[in-house]
Design an enzyme around this catalytic site. Structure first.
Site, PDB file in Angstrom:
ATOM      1  N   HIS A 464     -22.478  86.887  22.066  1.00 36.10           N
ATOM      2  CA  HIS A 464     -22.362  85.652  22.851  1.00 36.10           C
ATOM      3  C   HIS A 464     -22.695  85.898  24.322  1.00 36.10           C
ATOM      4  O   HIS A 464     -23.541  85.201  24.910  1.00 36.10           O
ATOM      5  CB  HIS A 464     -20.944  85.089  22.721  1.00 36.10           C
ATOM      6  CG  HIS A 464     -20.697  83.866  23.547  1.00 36.10           C
ATOM      7  ND1 HIS A 464     -20.781  82.591  23.042  1.00 36.10           N
ATOM      8  CD2 HIS A 464     -20.371  83.713  24.868  1.00 36.10           C
ATOM      9  CE1 HIS A 464     -20.529  81.715  23.996  1.00 36.10           C
ATOM     10  NE2 HIS A 464     -20.277  82.388  25.121  1.00 36.10           N
ATOM     11  N   GLU A 465     -22.023  86.881  24.919  1.00 36.76           N
ATOM     12  CA  GLU A 465     -22.249  87.114  26.343  1.00 36.76           C
ATOM     13  C   GLU A 465     -23.669  87.595  26.611  1.00 36.76           C
ATOM     14  O   GLU A 465     -24.246  87.294  27.664  1.00 36.76           O
ATOM     15  CB  GLU A 465     -21.229  88.120  26.879  1.00 36.76           C
ATOM     16  CG  GLU A 465     -19.793  87.615  26.861  1.00 36.76           C
ATOM     17  CD  GLU A 465     -19.610  86.320  27.643  1.00 36.76           C
ATOM     18  OE1 GLU A 465     -20.353  86.095  28.626  1.00 36.76           O
ATOM     19  OE2 GLU A 465     -18.729  85.525  27.267  1.00 36.76           O
ATOM     20  N   HIS A 468     -25.941  84.724  27.268  1.00 36.11           N
ATOM     21  CA  HIS A 468     -25.960  84.331  28.680  1.00 36.11           C
ATOM     22  C   HIS A 468     -26.877  85.261  29.482  1.00 36.11           C
ATOM     23  O   HIS A 468     -27.628  84.811  30.359  1.00 36.11           O
ATOM     24  CB  HIS A 468     -24.550  84.410  29.264  1.00 36.11           C
ATOM     25  CG  HIS A 468     -23.620  83.319  28.830  1.00 36.11           C
ATOM     26  ND1 HIS A 468     -23.915  81.975  28.984  1.00 36.11           N
ATOM     27  CD2 HIS A 468     -22.376  83.375  28.286  1.00 36.11           C
ATOM     28  CE1 HIS A 468     -22.884  81.258  28.546  1.00 36.11           C
ATOM     29  NE2 HIS A 468     -21.955  82.073  28.109  1.00 36.11           N
ATOM     30  N   HIS A 471     -30.396  84.371  29.102  1.00 33.39           N
ATOM     31  CA  HIS A 471     -30.686  83.139  29.848  1.00 33.39           C
ATOM     32  C   HIS A 471     -31.033  83.483  31.300  1.00 33.39           C
ATOM     33  O   HIS A 471     -31.945  82.891  31.897  1.00 33.39           O
ATOM     34  CB  HIS A 471     -29.468  82.218  29.778  1.00 33.39           C
ATOM     35  CG  HIS A 471     -29.770  80.778  30.004  1.00 33.39           C
ATOM     36  ND1 HIS A 471     -28.801  79.802  29.945  1.00 33.39           N
ATOM     37  CD2 HIS A 471     -30.919  80.124  30.309  1.00 33.39           C
ATOM     38  CE1 HIS A 471     -29.334  78.625  30.184  1.00 33.39           C
ATOM     39  NE2 HIS A 471     -30.618  78.797  30.414  1.00 33.39           N
TER      40      HIS A 471
END
Length: 674
Positions: A464-465, A468, A471
């Protein structure tokens, strides 16, 4: 380099901050000069006698504040990841000053007059799409900050913002301090029965690191239901652990939350909104309080019904142990028993298959290469902000350099709870910057020489992290205002949630999920059973999340002037009114340690996770059904969405990938709520 390393740009690759030269005493002078320098740059813009143009107003505004950006990026991370008493002191001193500094810019009448004039004739300026959006977004930011208010109202706004900044810093420090103080100290390994051997060893190592030699310490994670609750066989230890978690900072942060909610409500009214939630959501993709209310109202009844069905299953097992009623500290434990009995999934037995180094390199990095072609090379020659932090250089498929990724994976006493991503250098074509991003997690550190074994939830958090991080790494915009994760709050979790899909993708899972000693893959059929077991817990997970979301929403839909006497009474009433007051399922965060909304930036925005999951569920479905290869699909997702930041409307980027407006069907199916 000058005496203070922040005063000049870093000469290291990608302008990585020169951590070896940075000292805590550098922060305050750098903040003070950085704010002064930026105000001087703003004054130069407004003093320009020439007619306002995009190039003499917006471009220098985007360039301004370079020194402040440098020090703030480094300081904000240390305040969260490796704080000290001096750093906490600087944080308390600078928080209201930074709020006042932001107000000094956004309430500068001369600067707003120039931007307002440009905005009024924007159609005739001949700007490209990204430049036009920059003008529109800056204009919106000034208006939402109060640029059109009268002098008296602006003065009150400044006071509110300064007080909120101070309160936010105090809230964070209280959570950190009380979380440390409430860590559960145990005298013997027998009290940890049920935990895996590596987890017990980690608790012993944690005890040693925290000054409790010979004892075992379970430090509290940021959320309510501590992960160890699923495995501890001693019911009294489970009860003590959960009680410690749920009681954090209640005496200090309850009154502080009441005050912050009142200040936010007053500020919203000053700016023309009924509530703080209305103010926040007006600039998000949701657009209105009604849209958020509608989604949450649709989810609550089936989620609670699912949770009650799960509770009935748990009660059968608990009854065999003489427990008449499932308590909150029992739920995770008996859920794990159901998974073992009904699905033959033993979460503790899975840990040896998820060794951190292998999950990182053969899972997280492998998936990024599979979808986007990028590769990662560790750079031990580059010094980070803590010895635990690792630095990786990221390369494009053709060998071109992209940026740096820093991984800070382990828990420590100086780090706040939770997991997060941020940037040390923000990508910008205008400024010639390439990204330097980092992930922070809180994985227990074992004794020297022992493997770092992860739970399934920690594997998910790692993926999940890193979503980011991608991104930020893939950002390809001209203006720093739009870079990377600077998108609406209810959109920013979408790419990171999409990245979670790779953890169970067959070719990725097979590549990283291998026993750390034998190298054997996961047993046949286990992945399917794990998916079925995950479905069993959706009721609990959805209610836990919705309770926190609706608690945030309750605090921030309070109108100005409404008095709240007691935070815990308000919390209980809010959960009951929303229909999520399930005694055995505490909210994922209770008010007094709900740092997302009282000290981070998610106030009236915790709904963002479920809102983003609507987009995530559709995109995961799109990846599997669009007829392209994984690499081709990854390129579309990167080009049309990840690289765009906020350079175009977020939902336009979603439509450019999926080809339609978002629909809730895939989410409802995933959550078992259809």
């Amino acid at each position: 380099m000058s005496e203070n390393p922040f005063f000049e740009p870093s000469t290291l690759v990608y302008e990585l901050p020169p951590f070896a030269a940075i000292r805590e005493e550098h922060y305050l002078p750098a903040f003070e000069r950085g704010m002064a320098d930026q105000l001087a740059e703003i004054a130069a813009i407004t003093a320009d006698p020439a007619e306002p143009t995009f190039d003499n107003t917006l471009v220098p505004l985007e360039r301004s504040g370079a020194l402040l950006r440098r020090v703030r990026a480094v300081f904000d991370n240390q305040a969260s990841a490796d704080t000290t008493p001096l750093v906490d002191q600087v944080d308390a001193e600078t928080s209201p000053k930074l709020a006042a500094h932001t107000d000094a810019i956004l309430l500068d009448a001369a600067l707003f007059a120039r931007i307002d004039a440009l905005h009024g004739r924007r159609a005739a300026l001949g700007l490209d799409a990204e430049s036009l959006r920059l003008l529109e977004r800056w204009h919106t930011a000034f208006v939402r900050a109060g640029a059109r208010l009268g002098a008296g109202e602006q003065q009150r706004l400044r006071e509110l913002n300064a007080e909120l900044a101070t309160a936010s810093s105090e809230f964070r420090l209280n959570v950190t301090a009380d979380s440390k103080a409430r860590a559960l100290v145990l005298d013997s390994a027998e009290e940890l029965a049920g935990l895996s051997p590596d987890a017990i060893a980690a608790a012993a190592e944690n005890g040693r690191a925290l000054g409790h030699d010979g004892k075992y310490v379970l430090s509290l994670k940021s959320f309510s239901n501590q992960t160890e609750l699923a495995f501890l066989t001693d019911r009294s230890v489970r009860e003590r652990l959960l009680r410690a978690s749920l009681g954090r900072a209640a005496g200090t942060n309850g009154p502080l939350a009441i005050r912050m909610a009142a200040l936010r409500a007053e500020r919203a009214a000053l700016l023309g909104y009924d509530t703080h939630a209305a103010y926040v959501v007006a600039d998000e993709t949701a657009g209105s309080v009604g849209a958020v209310d509608g989604l949450l109202a649709r989810l609550v009844p089936p989620a609670v019904a699912n949770a009650r069905r799960e509770a009935a299953e748990l009660a059968k097992l608990a009854a065999a142990d003489g427990i008449e009623e499932i308590a909150a500290h029992d739920w995770a434990y008996y859920s794990e028993q159901v998974r073992q009995a009904s699905y033959q999934v033993d979460a503790a037995a899975l840990r040896p298959y998820f060794e951190l180094e292998r999950v990182l390199r053969d899972g997280v990095f492998f998936a990024a290469n599979l979808a986007y072609g990028v590769t990662f090379t560790e750079r031990p020659d580059l010094v980070a902000y803590h010895p635990d932090v690792r630095v990786f250089e990221v390369f494009e498929e053709d060998g071109g350099s992209l940026g740096l990724f820093l991984g800070d994976f382990h828990a420590r006493a100086s780090k706040r709870g939770g997991a997060w991503m941020d940037e040390l250098v923000t990508q910008s074509g205008l400024l010639g910057k390439r990204p330097v991003v980092f992930n922070n997690l809180n994985i227990a550190k074992p004794a020297a020489g022992e493997p770092v074994l992860l739970s399934w939830d920690e594997v998910r958090t790692l993926f999940h992290e890193f979503g980011h991080a991608l991104h930020g790494l893939f950002s390809d915009v001209r203006y720093p205002y739009f870079a990377g994760t600077a998108v609406p709050r209810d959109f920013v979790e979408f790419p990171s949630q999409v990245n979670e899909m790779w953890m169970v993708r067959p070719e990725v899972l097979a590549n990283y999920a291998r026993h750390h000693v034998t190298g054997e893959p996961l047993p046949d059929g286990l992945v399917g059973r794990m998916a079925a077991a995950e479905g069993f817990g959706q009721g609990f997970r959805t209610v836990e999340y919705l309770a926190a979301t609706l608690l945030d929403w309750a605090w921030h839909t309070v109108p100005a002037g409404q008095e709240i006497a007691d935070a815990e009474e308000f919390e209980a009433a809010a959960l009951a009114k929303a229909g999520v007051a399930v005694a055995a399922i505490p909210p994922r965060y209770r008010t007094a340690y709900f740092s997302h909304v009282f000290s981070s930036g998610y106030s009236a925005g915790y709904y963002a996770y479920i809102w983003s999951e609507v987009l995530d569920a559709e995109t995961v479905e799109w990846f599997g059904t669009n007829g392209r290869t994984v690499r081709e699909s990854g390129e579309v997702f990167r080009r049309e969405l990840l690289s765009r930041g906020d350079g175009r409307d977020a939902l336009d980027s979603f439509r450019a990938v999926v080809g339609r407006d978002p629909q809730t069907g895939p989410l409802l199916a995933r959550r078992g709520l259809a």
